[in-house]
Motif scaffolding. Structure first.
Motif, PDB file in Angstrom:
ATOM      1  N   LEU A  74     -34.483  51.172 -10.979  1.00  0.00           N
ATOM      2  CA  LEU A  74     -33.766  50.025 -11.549  1.00  0.00           C
ATOM      3  C   LEU A  74     -33.998  48.783 -10.691  1.00  0.00           C
ATOM      4  N   ASP A  75     -34.996  47.996 -11.070  1.00  0.00           N
ATOM      5  CA  ASP A  75     -35.308  46.791 -10.292  1.00  0.00           C
ATOM      6  C   ASP A  75     -34.985  45.507 -11.048  1.00  0.00           C
ATOM      7  N   ASN A  76     -34.632  45.606 -12.341  1.00  0.00           N
ATOM      8  CA  ASN A  76     -34.244  44.420 -13.145  1.00  0.00           C
ATOM      9  C   ASN A  76     -35.290  43.303 -13.051  1.00  0.00           C
ATOM     10  N   HIS A  77     -36.575  43.663 -13.168  1.00  0.00           N
ATOM     11  CA  HIS A  77     -37.603  42.653 -12.913  1.00  0.00           C
ATOM     12  C   HIS A  77     -37.670  41.558 -13.978  1.00  0.00           C
ATOM     13  N   GLN A  78     -37.229  41.872 -15.186  1.00  0.00           N
ATOM     14  CA  GLN A  78     -37.231  40.850 -16.242  1.00  0.00           C
ATOM     15  C   GLN A  78     -35.959  40.919 -17.079  1.00  0.00           C
ATOM     16  N   ARG A  79     -35.502  39.755 -17.488  1.00  0.00           N
ATOM     17  CA  ARG A  79     -34.458  39.656 -18.503  1.00  0.00           C
ATOM     18  C   ARG A  79     -35.030  38.760 -19.602  1.00  0.00           C
ATOM     19  N   ALA A  80     -35.879  39.372 -20.421  1.00  0.00           N
ATOM     20  CA  ALA A  80     -36.586  38.623 -21.472  1.00  0.00           C
ATOM     21  C   ALA A  80     -35.854  38.805 -22.797  1.00  0.00           C
ATOM     22  N   PRO A  81     -35.272  37.752 -23.351  1.00  0.00           N
ATOM     23  CA  PRO A  81     -34.493  37.892 -24.580  1.00  0.00           C
ATOM     24  C   PRO A  81     -35.360  38.163 -25.802  1.00  0.00           C
ATOM     25  N   LYS A 140     -31.819  48.798  -3.778  1.00  0.00           N
ATOM     26  CA  LYS A 140     -30.740  48.198  -2.977  1.00  0.00           C
ATOM     27  C   LYS A 140     -31.148  46.839  -2.402  1.00  0.00           C
ATOM     28  N   ASP A 141     -32.437  46.707  -2.093  1.00  0.00           N
ATOM     29  CA  ASP A 141     -32.938  45.469  -1.492  1.00  0.00           C
ATOM     30  C   ASP A 141     -34.120  44.962  -2.317  1.00  0.00           C
ATOM     31  N   LEU A 142     -33.924  43.854  -3.029  1.00  0.00           N
ATOM     32  CA  LEU A 142     -34.971  43.309  -3.900  1.00  0.00           C
ATOM     33  C   LEU A 142     -35.996  42.467  -3.147  1.00  0.00           C
ATOM     34  N   LYS A 143     -35.708  42.144  -1.894  1.00  0.00           N
ATOM     35  CA  LYS A 143     -36.581  41.202  -1.183  1.00  0.00           C
ATOM     36  C   LYS A 143     -38.054  41.644  -1.147  1.00  0.00           C
ATOM     37  N   PRO A 144     -38.377  42.906  -0.847  1.00  0.00           N
ATOM     38  CA  PRO A 144     -39.797  43.299  -0.859  1.00  0.00           C
ATOM     39  C   PRO A 144     -40.452  43.089  -2.225  1.00  0.00           C
ATOM     40  N   TRP A 145     -39.707  43.327  -3.284  1.00  0.00           N
ATOM     41  CA  TRP A 145     -40.216  43.125  -4.636  1.00  0.00           C
ATOM     42  C   TRP A 145     -40.435  41.632  -4.901  1.00  0.00           C
ATOM     43  N   GLN A 146     -39.454  40.826  -4.524  1.00  0.00           N
ATOM     44  CA  GLN A 146     -39.559  39.379  -4.715  1.00  0.00           C
ATOM     45  C   GLN A 146     -40.688  38.784  -3.885  1.00  0.00           C
ATOM     46  N   ASP A 147     -40.862  39.289  -2.668  1.00  0.00           N
ATOM     47  CA  ASP A 147     -41.949  38.807  -1.807  1.00  0.00           C
ATOM     48  C   ASP A 147     -43.312  39.147  -2.425  1.00  0.00           C
ATOM     49  N   ALA A 148     -43.395  40.329  -3.037  1.00  0.00           N
ATOM     50  CA  ALA A 148     -44.670  40.769  -3.628  1.00  0.00           C
ATOM     51  C   ALA A 148     -45.101  39.880  -4.792  1.00  0.00           C
ATOM     52  N   VAL A 149     -44.129  39.378  -5.551  1.00  0.00           N
ATOM     53  CA  VAL A 149     -44.478  38.577  -6.740  1.00  0.00           C
ATOM     54  C   VAL A 149     -44.444  37.073  -6.475  1.00  0.00           C
ATOM     55  N   LYS A 150     -44.048  36.674  -5.269  1.00  0.00           N
ATOM     56  CA  LYS A 150     -43.938  35.232  -4.981  1.00  0.00           C
ATOM     57  C   LYS A 150     -45.242  34.475  -5.240  1.00  0.00           C
ATOM     58  N   PRO A 151     -46.414  34.981  -4.784  1.00  0.00           N
ATOM     59  CA  PRO A 151     -47.659  34.258  -5.070  1.00  0.00           C
ATOM     60  C   PRO A 151     -47.906  34.099  -6.570  1.00  0.00           C
ATOM     61  N   MET A 152     -47.523  35.103  -7.327  1.00  0.00           N
ATOM     62  CA  MET A 152     -47.698  35.034  -8.777  1.00  0.00           C
ATOM     63  C   MET A 152     -46.797  33.960  -9.390  1.00  0.00           C
ATOM     64  N   ILE A 153     -45.539  33.901  -8.949  1.00  0.00           N
ATOM     65  CA  ILE A 153     -44.619  32.883  -9.457  1.00  0.00           C
ATOM     66  C   ILE A 153     -45.094  31.490  -9.063  1.00  0.00           C
ATOM     67  N   ASP A 154     -45.566  31.361  -7.831  1.00  0.00           N
ATOM     68  CA  ASP A 154     -46.091  30.066  -7.387  1.00  0.00           C
ATOM     69  C   ASP A 154     -47.274  29.636  -8.243  1.00  0.00           C
ATOM     70  N   LYS A 155     -48.060  30.594  -8.681  1.00  0.00           N
ATOM     71  CA  LYS A 155     -49.217  30.316  -9.541  1.00  0.00           C
ATOM     72  C   LYS A 155     -48.787  29.659 -10.858  1.00  0.00           C
ATOM     73  N   TYR A 156     -47.657  30.093 -11.364  1.00  0.00           N
ATOM     74  CA  TYR A 156     -47.186  29.583 -12.658  1.00  0.00           C
ATOM     75  C   TYR A 156     -46.126  28.481 -12.544  1.00  0.00           C
ATOM     76  N   ARG A 157     -45.695  28.191 -11.333  1.00  0.00           N
ATOM     77  CA  ARG A 157     -44.572  27.255 -11.171  1.00  0.00           C
ATOM     78  C   ARG A 157     -44.885  25.877 -11.747  1.00  0.00           C
ATOM     79  N   GLY A 158     -46.091  25.389 -11.530  1.00  0.00           N
ATOM     80  CA  GLY A 158     -46.431  24.073 -12.062  1.00  0.00           C
ATOM     81  C   GLY A 158     -46.353  24.026 -13.568  1.00  0.00           C
ATOM     82  N   GLU A 159     -46.728  25.109 -14.210  1.00  0.00           N
ATOM     83  CA  GLU A 159     -46.737  25.187 -15.664  1.00  0.00           C
ATOM     84  C   GLU A 159     -45.326  25.222 -16.254  1.00  0.00           C
TER      85      GLU A 159
END
Length: 342
Positions: free
Chosen positions: A245-252, A310-329
């Motif tokens: 259970l990592d709750n990676h997306q809440r896509a409606p 229990k700790d999402l930080k490793p998951w969030q750190d792993a996807v940070k470069p990906m989010i940064d890639k799309y942040r401008g868009e």
């Protein structure tokens, strides 16, 4: 003489009958529904496509929407709901809606990104903290404006439905981020979803929803990701018995109409359909909450191994470069999502 009298009587009866019929027609035209919607206007029978089973929360929402439209037009507009992918998988249905071949559909926001780039923002991981955060954004002006952007893709967004949060499940043990490494994971047909899986060290495998069970069963894929109700209703838990259970997306979910169909409707019918869609949301969300709890209980009782992150930080750190890639868009929308957090 008798013939003349008989002719006069017949003509008189016809005149009286004509008057009665005219009176009935006028009454029907003026008649309204309980909420004041008039019944005059064109009659329509439309189709609404959904990929989920008939008792699934999104289909319950679809049916409530159709029921409200039928009531408020006094039966003049009928919407037949077709669940269980009877009219095709999500991507092909969206294409048919764009063409006007299918009038309505309920579709997840992730595959919509292939048709409208703005909806890709919902596929970005960990951007919503809770369901309350998500709905605060969806019901804001920013959320409504996002629905309106579908008009550039030959569709009209009517309302959002609940889809909970998504988690990973696998045929193999799944207790940490490290366990995802190298696994072949089914994703929805979306570039951002594929980038997400790659960022977590796994191999993305896009495929239609209807092929996932057999692919898990035969080992074509190792894992997939979805919410509790879909994991349950699809029976994926029978062949992939490990969930994290990592709750990676809440896509409606999104309820939408073909733009060509929308333009055929009178302004009054457009208002009725839009309001019926919004009014169906409460029914769908209540059905979702109930179904989600039942699904989780059923899955746990079936012996599925469920691990909570229990700790999402490793998951969030792993996807940070990906989010940064799309942040401008997606900067403007992400800023508005951040504002909804406050």
């Amino acid at each position: 003489m008798k013939t003349l009298k008989k002719t006069v009587m017949i003509l008189s009866c016809m005149a009286i009958a004509g008057g009665l019929l005219a009176g009935c027609g006028k009454k029907d035209t003026a008649q309204g529904t309980a909420n004041g919607a008039k019944t005059e206007g064109k009659k329509y029978t439309f189709r609404l496509a959904d990929t989920h089973p008939a008792d699934y929360p999104t289909v319950i929402g679809d049916k409530k929407f159709a029921e409200l439209v039928n009531e408020r037009t006094n039966g003049r507009i009928k919407i037949d709901v077709f669940p269980a992918s009877q009219l095709g998988e999500e991507k092909s249905v969206i294409e048919q809606v764009q063409l006007g071949a299918i009038e309505f559909t309920r579709v997840n926001s992730s595959p919509l990104a292939e048709f409208n780039k703005q909806f890709g923002v919902f596929s970005l991981p960990y951007i919503f903290d809770t369901d309350q955060h998500l709905w605060k954004f969806l019901q804001s002006d920013a959320g409504n404006k996002l629905l309106d952007t579908l008009e550039t893709s030959k569709m009209k967004g009517l309302a959002y439905y609940s889809s909970g949060s998504r988690h990973f499940y696998s045929r193999k043990p799944l207790t940490s981020l490290a366990d995802l490494k190298g696994q072949k994971i089914r994703v929805q047909q979306s570039k951002i979803n594929m980038d997400l899986i790659s960022a977590l060290g796994a191999n993305p495998t896009p495929m239609p929803y209807g092929e996932v069970f057999s692919s898990l069963q035969t080992g074509v894929i190792d894992a997939a990701e979805n919410n509790f109700p879909s994991y349950d209703s699809s029976n994926h838990y029978e062949v992939a018995k490990h969930m994290i259970l990592d709750n990676h997306q809440r896509a409606p979910e999104v309820l939408l109409i073909s733009q060509s169909t929308w333009k055929k409707l009178s302004e009054e019918d457009q208002k009725i359909i839009k309001q019926a869609a919004l009014d169906s949301v409460q029914t769908q969300r209540e059905a979702w909450d109930k179904y989600e709890k039942q699904s989780e209980a059923k899955i746990r009782a079936a012996g599925v191994t469920i691990t909570e992150v229990k700790d999402l930080k490793p998951w969030q750190d792993a996807v940070k470069p990906m989010i940064d890639k799309y942040r401008g868009e997606y900067k403007d929308v992400l800023d508005q999502i951040d504002s909804a957090r406050k």
